[in-house]
Motif scaffolding. Structure first.
Motif, mmCIF file in Angstrom:
data_model
loop_
_atom_site.group_PDB
_atom_site.id
_atom_site.type_symbol
_atom_site.label_atom_id
_atom_site.label_comp_id
_atom_site.label_asym_id
_atom_site.label_seq_id
_atom_site.Cartn_x
_atom_site.Cartn_y
_atom_site.Cartn_z
ATOM 1 N N ALA A 70 25.648 -13.718 28.130
ATOM 2 C CA ALA A 70 25.059 -13.298 26.936
ATOM 3 C C ALA A 70 25.387 -14.502 25.704
ATOM 4 C CB ALA A 70 25.751 -11.972 26.417
ATOM 5 N N HIS A 71 24.862 -15.742 26.103
ATOM 6 C CA HIS A 71 24.731 -16.690 24.974
ATOM 7 C C HIS A 71 23.259 -17.163 24.715
ATOM 8 C CE1 HIS A 71 29.451 -18.028 25.254
ATOM 9 N NE2 HIS A 71 29.078 -16.903 24.373
ATOM 10 N N ASP A 72 22.970 -17.251 23.475
ATOM 11 C CA ASP A 72 21.652 -17.635 23.034
ATOM 12 C C ASP A 72 21.056 -19.098 23.778
ATOM 13 O OD1 ASP A 72 23.141 -19.167 21.387
ATOM 14 O OD2 ASP A 72 22.455 -18.250 19.627
ATOM 15 N N GLU A 73 22.011 -19.832 24.003
ATOM 16 C CA GLU A 73 21.555 -21.194 24.695
ATOM 17 C C GLU A 73 21.056 -20.785 26.306
ATOM 18 O OE1 GLU A 73 24.606 -20.870 23.356
ATOM 19 O OE2 GLU A 73 25.395 -22.504 22.190
ATOM 20 N N ASN A 74 21.433 -19.735 26.634
ATOM 21 C CA ASN A 74 21.202 -19.354 28.094
ATOM 22 C C ASN A 74 20.064 -18.159 28.272
ATOM 23 O OD1 ASN A 74 24.212 -20.168 27.988
ATOM 24 N ND2 ASN A 74 23.493 -20.654 29.954
ATOM 25 N N MET A 75 19.916 -17.458 26.957
ATOM 26 C CA MET A 75 18.954 -16.171 27.296
ATOM 27 C C MET A 75 18.032 -15.964 25.953
ATOM 28 S SD MET A 75 21.652 -13.280 25.992
ATOM 29 C CE MET A 75 21.975 -13.125 24.163
ATOM 30 N N GLY A 76 18.200 -16.810 24.731
ATOM 31 C CA GLY A 76 17.625 -16.714 23.796
ATOM 32 C C GLY A 76 15.988 -17.004 23.846
ATOM 33 N N GLY A 77 15.611 -17.870 24.683
ATOM 34 C CA GLY A 77 14.297 -18.369 24.613
ATOM 35 C C GLY A 77 13.481 -17.099 25.380
ATOM 36 N N ILE A 78 13.959 -16.249 26.102
ATOM 37 C CA ILE A 78 13.265 -15.267 26.833
ATOM 38 C C ILE A 78 12.492 -14.161 26.021
ATOM 39 C CG2 ILE A 78 14.803 -13.569 27.450
ATOM 40 C CD1 ILE A 78 13.784 -13.254 30.462
ATOM 41 N N LEU A 81 9.135 -16.259 25.243
ATOM 42 C CA LEU A 81 8.348 -16.598 26.626
ATOM 43 C C LEU A 81 7.831 -15.528 27.257
ATOM 44 C CD1 LEU A 81 10.221 -19.657 28.018
ATOM 45 C CD2 LEU A 81 8.270 -19.480 26.160
ATOM 46 N N TYR A 82 8.544 -14.260 27.270
ATOM 47 C CA TYR A 82 8.309 -13.325 28.176
ATOM 48 C C TYR A 82 6.988 -12.769 28.192
ATOM 49 C CZ TYR A 82 9.384 -9.081 30.957
ATOM 50 O OH TYR A 82 9.227 -8.089 31.697
ATOM 51 N N LEU A 100 19.273 -7.806 23.064
ATOM 52 C CA LEU A 100 18.375 -7.027 22.332
ATOM 53 C C LEU A 100 19.257 -7.260 20.817
ATOM 54 C CD1 LEU A 100 18.124 -4.010 24.606
ATOM 55 C CD2 LEU A 100 16.363 -5.764 24.121
ATOM 56 N N ALA A 101 20.291 -7.356 20.778
ATOM 57 C CA ALA A 101 20.852 -7.496 19.160
ATOM 58 C C ALA A 101 20.261 -8.818 18.793
ATOM 59 C CB ALA A 101 22.375 -7.545 19.318
ATOM 60 N N MET A 102 20.419 -9.953 19.624
ATOM 61 C CA MET A 102 19.941 -11.140 18.909
ATOM 62 C C MET A 102 18.357 -10.967 18.461
ATOM 63 S SD MET A 102 19.307 -14.726 21.066
ATOM 64 C CE MET A 102 18.735 -16.188 20.427
ATOM 65 N N GLY A 103 17.431 -10.158 19.303
ATOM 66 C CA GLY A 103 16.238 -9.996 18.773
ATOM 67 C C GLY A 103 16.198 -9.114 17.561
ATOM 68 N N GLU A 104 17.121 -8.186 17.532
ATOM 69 C CA GLU A 104 16.759 -7.387 16.445
ATOM 70 C C GLU A 104 17.446 -8.288 14.978
ATOM 71 O OE1 GLU A 104 20.005 -4.162 14.445
ATOM 72 O OE2 GLU A 104 19.231 -3.833 16.689
ATOM 73 N N LYS A 109 10.040 -8.947 17.385
ATOM 74 C CA LYS A 109 9.377 -7.906 18.196
ATOM 75 C C LYS A 109 9.928 -7.980 19.478
ATOM 76 C CE LYS A 109 5.364 -5.191 18.766
ATOM 77 N NZ LYS A 109 3.792 -5.049 18.733
ATOM 78 N N ILE A 110 10.822 -7.109 20.056
ATOM 79 C CA ILE A 110 11.166 -7.166 21.349
ATOM 80 C C ILE A 110 9.945 -6.872 22.430
ATOM 81 C CG2 ILE A 110 12.945 -6.104 23.060
ATOM 82 C CD1 ILE A 110 14.304 -7.463 20.468
ATOM 83 N N PRO A 111 9.997 -7.874 23.475
ATOM 84 C CA PRO A 111 9.038 -7.538 24.434
ATOM 85 C C PRO A 111 9.381 -6.333 25.455
ATOM 86 C CG PRO A 111 9.942 -9.950 24.239
ATOM 87 C CD PRO A 111 10.763 -9.027 23.496
ATOM 88 N N PRO A 112 8.282 -6.074 26.024
ATOM 89 C CA PRO A 112 8.416 -4.862 26.975
ATOM 90 C C PRO A 112 9.580 -5.381 28.328
ATOM 91 C CG PRO A 112 6.462 -5.713 27.064
ATOM 92 C CD PRO A 112 6.996 -6.435 26.167
#
Length: 563
Positions: A70-78, A81-82, A100-104, A109-112
């Motif tokens: 759960a670090h943005d360098e590893n997950m934030g791009g999705i 891109l999703y 989900l917290a990072m997106g908020e 807008k959180i993708p499905p």
């Protein structure tokens, strides 16, 4: 035998933006999909994310995104891109919560998402392929490495880790037993991070905050302030543990900190963070000073801005004012691009007269593998091929050279230091490296700014913003009539950032006259769409301003057409 291809869309010769595409026959698996951060040369940009072209072109073959932690360098791009290339997302419960917290927090807008929750040490079948996950010790809870079985051997991606056997929370265990079981099967390829590969020795226990600050918790007669990056959950865990030991209560400094802690509490299955350790907003003034720890969480420069605001007494909550009896612990080690901002903010802290404990990089080492951590991984897995990932080129080279000294059969023919976009292909009995120039795959990062998502790294946009920050802007506007073929409103000329008001009148007059003259010329020749034919106008205005005061501002023309 399986045909295997590996290509990095990010993460090589950079810190962050990790995104490694592993193809087994016709199936694609994406290991991590992160972001990296801008510097002063890219004004207005919030994040760089992996280029999506390759994933979009092959979206029907993507079987899974697998997020290691759960670090943005590893997950934030999705988050960005999703929508363009959807597929099931495999991650732990804590990674899902922080994503989900990072997106908020970023207003995305959180993708499905199609989440598939996994345990950090487990085995799972994904699209007919066997994956083994093994828990690693990192400053994100339930971090995991990834092992993909193929008939050529295992493909193993460690992601971020350190070797640490003495953590007293199961959220941060290094599961050596799981890794040893994986090592019983031959390893075709090992990918290990390089961010800290220039550090000699093991990282543990020099990453721990508690030994550095415990004396302040045990003896403090006044309030303790402590700040840290919000995604460094191991340090947050240490603060909670210290507060329980010394019977102190945590007060979240601002709404961001409180909301983030609420999200952690909602998803904490191991009782690492407890609600009874926190104080509500209305309890701040009732708590004894010596029992109070004020926790400040944030991200990058936002955290240092909060420190500056508190020190300057411009913070929103006027109940919180620093005084000379307070202790302020700075446990947020800045990235290189944030050092000047951090230094300025901490300078303001010292001006308040409070006792400042400023922890430096040498005192509090980041939780990334040092050379002995990497050696253990290499000696245990003994890979046939080795690719250092995650780090600047100098650290990739440190990692590669370290592997060559191990005496486990690694040499210059099977240790690869790659560029983003280069491909390694195992086919039949051969392994080929296709350079990014010969087998071109777009890896120029896409960008995210406050207005949203900018595809493909629009360098012209960044250049305009850079010019705006250095040389200012000149905006000219007028309205033309299609039926009358003349200017019916304006002109209006505004100049900012390159000329003093008292000196502006002569330049303003010259620029306005040129603008009107050139617009009238176009109208006289039957051209109504001035904005589509504005290059000669812009060039003449630039030459005039350059001659008058030596600046080269951004020229913005607005010429709407009415009937």
């Amino acid at each position: 035998m399986d045909t295997i291809k590996l290509v990095a869309l990010g993460g090589l010769d950079e810190n962050g933006r990790d995104c490694y595409v592993v193809e087994v026959n016709d199936d694609i698996f994406v290991f991590d999909c992160g972001v990296s951060f801008p510097d002063k040369d890219t004004p207005g940009i919030d994040y760089f994310i992996p280029n999506e072209d390759y994933l979009v072109e092959n979206k029907d073959r993507i079987k899974a995104y697998i997020l290691s932690h759960a670090h943005d360098e590893n997950m934030g791009g999705i988050l960005y891109l999703y929508r363009h290339a959807p597929a099931p997302v495999y991650c732990t419960l804590s990674t899902r919560a922080v994503l989900l917290a990072m997106g908020e927090f970023n207003g995305v807008k959180i993708p499905p998402f199609d989440f598939r929750i996994v345990d950090p040490t487990s085995t799972m079948d994904i699209a007919g392929h066997t994956f083994h996950f093994f828990q690693t010790a990192h400053n994100s809870p339930k971090s995991m490495g990834i092992c993909l079985e193929t008939d050529r051997g295992n493909i193993i991606y460690t992601s971020d880790f350190i070797v640490d056997y003495t953590v007293d929370s199961p959220e941060f265990y290094f599961d050596l037993n799981a890794l040893s079981r994986i090592a019983e099967t031959p390893t075709l390829l090992l990918m290990t991070e390089s961010k800290h590969a220039d550090y000699a020795g093991y990282t543990a226990p020099k990453h721990r905050l508690r030994p550095r600050v415990e004396k302040y918790f045990s003896s403090s007669e006044s309030r303790i302030f402590i700040c840290m990056f919000y995604q460094n959950l191991y340090r947050l865990y240490e603060v909670f543990a210290l507060c329980r030991t010394y019977r102190k209560k945590i007060y979240p400094y601002d709404d961001f900190t409180r909301r983030y802690l609420d999200i952690l509490l909602e998803n904490d299955r191991q009782n690492v963070f407890r609600k009874e350790d926190l104080l509500g907003k209305e309890e701040l003034l009732r708590a004894r000073q010596q029992d109070l720890v004020i926790l400040m969480l944030g991200k990058e420069t936002n955290l240092y801005d909060s420190i500056h605001s508190l020190a300057a007494r411009t913070n929103p909550d006027k109940r919180i004012i620093l005084n000379k009896d307070d202790t302020f612990i700075v446990a947020a080690i800045p990235h290189a691009i944030d050092e000047s901002v951090a230094t300025r903010s901490i300078d303001y802290l010292y001006r308040t007269g409070c006792h400042v404990v400023w922890l430096k990089k040498k005192q509090l080492i980041p939780m990334h593998p040092g050379q002995d951590d990497i050696k253990l991984m290499l000696s245990l897995l003994k890979p046939k091929y080795y690719i250092p990932v995650r780090g600047t080129f100098v650290n990739l080279m440190f990692n590669a050279r370290l592997a060559l000294t191990m005496g486990i059969g690694l040499n210059h023919s099977n240790v690869f230091v790659l560029d983003n976009g280069s491909q390694v292909v195992w086919k039949d009995e051969r392994v080929d490296i296709i350079s990014k120039d010969n087998g071109f795959i777009h890896t120029l990062p896409s960008m995210v700014d406050g207005l949203g998502y900018i595809k493909g790294g629009d360098n012209e946009l960044v250049q305009d913003r850079r010019k705006l920050s250095v040389d200012g802007v000149c905006v000219l506007a007028a309205t033309v009539s299609r039926s009358k073929m003349k200017i019916v409103a304006g002109p209006d000329c505004q100049m900012r950032g390159f000329v003093f008001v008292k000196d502006a009148e002569p330049i303003l007059r010259s620029v306005s006259n040129i603008f009107v003259e050139e617009v009238n010329k176009l109208l006289a020749s039957g051209v109504v769409d001035i904005e589509a034919n504005c290059a000669p106008i812009e060039e003449r205005i630039k030459r005039t301003i350059r001659r008058e005061n030596g600046r080269d501002p951004l020229i913005v023309l607005s010429v709407p057409v009415v009937d």
